[in-house]
Design a protein around this motif. Structure first.
Motif, PDB file in Angstrom:
ATOM      1  N   PHE A  26       0.835  -1.210   0.000  1.00 14.46           N
ATOM      2  CA  PHE A  26       0.000   0.000   0.000  1.00 14.46           C
ATOM      3  C   PHE A  26       0.868   1.258   0.000  1.00 14.46           C
ATOM      4  N   LEU A  27       1.902   1.279   0.837  1.00 18.42           N
ATOM      5  CA  LEU A  27       2.773   2.448   0.935  1.00 18.42           C
ATOM      6  C   LEU A  27       3.571   2.674  -0.358  1.00 18.42           C
ATOM      7  N   ILE A  28       4.024   1.568  -0.985  1.00 13.63           N
ATOM      8  CA  ILE A  28       4.757   1.692  -2.255  1.00 13.63           C
ATOM      9  C   ILE A  28       3.861   2.333  -3.314  1.00 13.63           C
ATOM     10  N   LEU A  29       2.621   1.860  -3.410  1.00 12.18           N
ATOM     11  CA  LEU A  29       1.662   2.435  -4.365  1.00 12.18           C
ATOM     12  C   LEU A  29       1.385   3.901  -4.038  1.00 12.18           C
ATOM     13  N   LEU A  30       1.243   4.193  -2.760  1.00 12.81           N
ATOM     14  CA  LEU A  30       0.923   5.545  -2.308  1.00 12.81           C
ATOM     15  C   LEU A  30       2.053   6.535  -2.606  1.00 12.81           C
ATOM     16  N   ILE A  31       3.283   6.034  -2.617  1.00 11.85           N
ATOM     17  CA  ILE A  31       4.442   6.893  -2.902  1.00 11.85           C
ATOM     18  C   ILE A  31       4.696   7.010  -4.404  1.00 11.85           C
ATOM     19  N   LEU A  32       4.611   5.892  -5.128  1.00 12.27           N
ATOM     20  CA  LEU A  32       5.001   5.888  -6.543  1.00 12.27           C
ATOM     21  C   LEU A  32       3.952   6.455  -7.490  1.00 12.27           C
ATOM     22  N   ILE A  33       2.661   6.242  -7.212  1.00  7.78           N
ATOM     23  CA  ILE A  33       1.624   6.742  -8.124  1.00  7.78           C
ATOM     24  C   ILE A  33       1.661   8.274  -8.241  1.00  7.78           C
ATOM     25  N   PRO A  34       1.806   9.046  -7.136  1.00  9.03           N
ATOM     26  CA  PRO A  34       1.944  10.498  -7.301  1.00  9.03           C
ATOM     27  C   PRO A  34       3.175  10.891  -8.138  1.00  9.03           C
ATOM     28  N   ILE A  35       4.268  10.121  -8.002  1.00  7.90           N
ATOM     29  CA  ILE A  35       5.474  10.410  -8.796  1.00  7.90           C
ATOM     30  C   ILE A  35       5.183  10.199 -10.279  1.00  7.90           C
ATOM     31  N   PHE A  36       4.526   9.083 -10.617  1.00 12.44           N
ATOM     32  CA  PHE A  36       4.171   8.804 -12.019  1.00 12.44           C
ATOM     33  C   PHE A  36       3.185   9.849 -12.549  1.00 12.44           C
ATOM     34  N   THR A  37       2.248  10.274 -11.685  1.00 11.04           N
ATOM     35  CA  THR A  37       1.268  11.296 -12.091  1.00 11.04           C
ATOM     36  C   THR A  37       1.985  12.602 -12.442  1.00 11.04           C
ATOM     37  N   TYR A  38       2.914  13.005 -11.573  1.00  5.49           N
ATOM     38  CA  TYR A  38       3.655  14.250 -11.811  1.00  5.49           C
ATOM     39  C   TYR A  38       4.501  14.142 -13.081  1.00  5.49           C
ATOM     40  N   ALA A  39       5.133  12.967 -13.292  1.00  7.76           N
ATOM     41  CA  ALA A  39       5.968  12.765 -14.486  1.00  7.76           C
ATOM     42  C   ALA A  39       5.126  12.907 -15.756  1.00  7.76           C
ATOM     43  N   SER A 169      -6.298  -9.852  -5.162  1.00  2.27           N
ATOM     44  CA  SER A 169      -7.476  -9.114  -5.643  1.00  2.27           C
ATOM     45  C   SER A 169      -7.526  -7.729  -5.009  1.00  2.27           C
ATOM     46  N   LEU A 170      -7.235  -7.657  -3.711  1.00  2.47           N
ATOM     47  CA  LEU A 170      -7.208  -6.364  -3.017  1.00  2.47           C
ATOM     48  C   LEU A 170      -6.134  -5.445  -3.588  1.00  2.47           C
ATOM     49  N   THR A 171      -4.971  -6.009  -3.901  1.00  2.00           N
ATOM     50  CA  THR A 171      -3.856  -5.222  -4.443  1.00  2.00           C
ATOM     51  C   THR A 171      -4.210  -4.625  -5.804  1.00  2.00           C
ATOM     52  N   VAL A 172      -4.819  -5.433  -6.680  1.00  2.00           N
ATOM     53  CA  VAL A 172      -5.196  -4.951  -8.017  1.00  2.00           C
ATOM     54  C   VAL A 172      -6.279  -3.879  -7.902  1.00  2.00           C
ATOM     55  N   LEU A 173      -7.259  -4.107  -7.030  1.00  2.00           N
ATOM     56  CA  LEU A 173      -8.325  -3.122  -6.819  1.00  2.00           C
ATOM     57  C   LEU A 173      -7.753  -1.827  -6.244  1.00  2.00           C
ATOM     58  N   LEU A 174      -6.847  -1.967  -5.296  1.00  2.00           N
ATOM     59  CA  LEU A 174      -6.201  -0.806  -4.673  1.00  2.00           C
ATOM     60  C   LEU A 174      -5.406  -0.005  -5.706  1.00  2.00           C
ATOM     61  N   THR A 175      -4.748  -0.710  -6.627  1.00  2.00           N
ATOM     62  CA  THR A 175      -3.991  -0.044  -7.688  1.00  2.00           C
ATOM     63  C   THR A 175      -4.902   0.829  -8.540  1.00  2.00           C
ATOM     64  N   LEU A 176      -6.050   0.280  -8.936  1.00  2.00           N
ATOM     65  CA  LEU A 176      -7.016   1.032  -9.746  1.00  2.00           C
ATOM     66  C   LEU A 176      -7.556   2.235  -8.983  1.00  2.00           C
ATOM     67  N   VAL A 177      -7.961   2.021  -7.733  1.00  3.04           N
ATOM     68  CA  VAL A 177      -8.565   3.097  -6.935  1.00  3.04           C
ATOM     69  C   VAL A 177      -7.561   4.223  -6.681  1.00  3.04           C
ATOM     70  N   LEU A 178      -6.338   3.869  -6.270  1.00  2.00           N
ATOM     71  CA  LEU A 178      -5.323   4.894  -5.991  1.00  2.00           C
ATOM     72  C   LEU A 178      -4.892   5.626  -7.263  1.00  2.00           C
ATOM     73  N   ALA A 179      -4.717   4.877  -8.366  1.00  2.48           N
ATOM     74  CA  ALA A 179      -4.331   5.512  -9.641  1.00  2.48           C
ATOM     75  C   ALA A 179      -5.391   6.518 -10.070  1.00  2.48           C
ATOM     76  N   TYR A 180      -6.666   6.150  -9.903  1.00  2.00           N
ATOM     77  CA  TYR A 180      -7.766   7.039 -10.293  1.00  2.00           C
ATOM     78  C   TYR A 180      -7.852   8.249  -9.362  1.00  2.00           C
ATOM     79  N   LEU A 181      -7.857   8.013  -8.044  1.00  2.00           N
ATOM     80  CA  LEU A 181      -8.046   9.098  -7.077  1.00  2.00           C
ATOM     81  C   LEU A 181      -6.889  10.088  -7.081  1.00  2.00           C
TER      82      LEU A 181
END
Length: 331
Positions: A26-39, A169-181
């Motif tokens: 969860f923390l890895i996704l939470l840190i990396l998705i904002p970096i990818f968004t900014y890039a 399943s939770l990890t894949v769902l979390l990836t979609l939700v965090l990437a979207y939000l």
């Protein structure tokens, strides 16, 4: 009822949560998705500044021109040349049909993120979850207690398997939700109904558009993340096998990381080695078939890749159960 499957699954869930593996993911996704968004935001700004416009048609036209200029280079490898030609044909198709393939929005970012993450990033997250499911019982000294309980061994392993699938399943769902939000803060939250083209096929070195059809982006995301979930389950089953066979979590992590990274390299270099298409790591980029990207080896199709991954999964499960059931308690 102590030996019931539900009770065993609850125990395994508590073990995973106690080891904080899911929290790490969860923390890895939470840190990396904002970096990818900014890039991505910076990349789109740079492209707009270079052309002096935010019109997607002009930007796409410039991408086509840039790619065609690259194709004139004599030093370009033949595999890259074919891939770029297909890419240009796809972009021209989007342009001719007045469809923006990268309309800004949270759903579009989530789609692009899965395309990039499905073959390496997400599988590595699953390895973090699964690599010590069995091997940790050795390091914590609980293996004797686990294997001498009045519960059949296949039930013990099945409970670990079910728990792993739940967390995948939770990890894949979390990836979609965090990437979207997270990306929606920058790009907006609209775009679920935006049209996306799929059904592109590569015949020889040419793009076949006769089977192309349009779907709303929410349906494309459902298909794409479904394929991503399947890939993660395959990697999870193979990691579980490694966890059963190799007692050290560190060694298991090393084996799986080496396999995944070598798979990424092979996918870019294996076009001349046809037998490589039977390796599971070369078949992980299944979302490319939806987008119509050139496969790493000619002749590879979505049914072929799904069949190869399924065979690897069944083989991994067979090995896992055989080794776990026959395992000597004293070892």
């Amino acid at each position: 009822m102590g030996g019931s499957m539900l009770h065993l699954v609850q125990n395994e869930t508590i073990k995973i949560l106690r080891r904080r593996r899911f929290l790490v993911v969860f923390l890895i996704l939470l840190i990396l998705i904002p970096i990818f968004t900014y890039a991505q935001y910076r990349a789109s700004l740079t492209a707009q500044e270079r052309l002096g416009t935010d019109d997607w048609r002009a930007l796409l036209q410039q991408q086509i021109v840039d790619t065609q200029n690259r194709l004139t280079s004599s030093r370009l490898p033949e595999e890259w040349r074919e891939w770029l030609k297909i890419r240009v044909q796809q972009q021209q198709y989007y342009l001719e049909h007045d469809i923006n393939p990268t309309a800004p929005g949270g759903p579009t970012f989530a789609r692009g993120f899965m395309d990039q993450a499905v073959s390496l990033f997400l599988p590595m997250m699953i390895v973090v979850l699964a690599v010590d499911l069995v091997s940790s019982e050795y390091s914590e000294g609980t293996i004797k207690l686990l294997l001498t309980r009045p519960v059949r061994r296949w039930k013990v392993l099945t409970s670990k398997l079910i728990t792993l699938i739940l967390f995948i399943s939770l990890t894949v769902l979390l990836t979609l939700v965090l990437a979207y939000l997270i990306s929606g803060i920058v790009f907006g939250y609209s775009g679920w109904d935006m049209p996306v083209l799929t059904g592109f096929q590569v015949v020889g070195a040419e793009l076949d558009t006769s089977q192309v059809f349009m779907v709303p982006q929410w349906l494309y995301l459902f298909m794409q993340y479904g394929l991503g979930w399947f890939v993660c389950v395959v990697v999870g089953m193979i990691t579980l096998m490694v966890s059963v066979v190799v007692r050290s979590a560190a060694a298991g992590m090393g084996i799986m990381m080496a396999a995944l990274i070598s798979g990424t390299i092979l996918s870019q270099m294996a076009s001349s080695w046809e037998a490589a298409k039977y390796l599971f790591v070369v078949n992980l980029q299944v979302t490319d078939y939806l987008a119509g990207t050139l496969p790493p080896i000619k002749g590879m199709t979505l049914p072929f890749s799904l069949a190869v991954l399924s065979v690897w999964t069944i083989a991994a499960l067979l090995v896992s159960y055989l080794v776990f059931i026959k395992k000597d308690v004293t070892t």
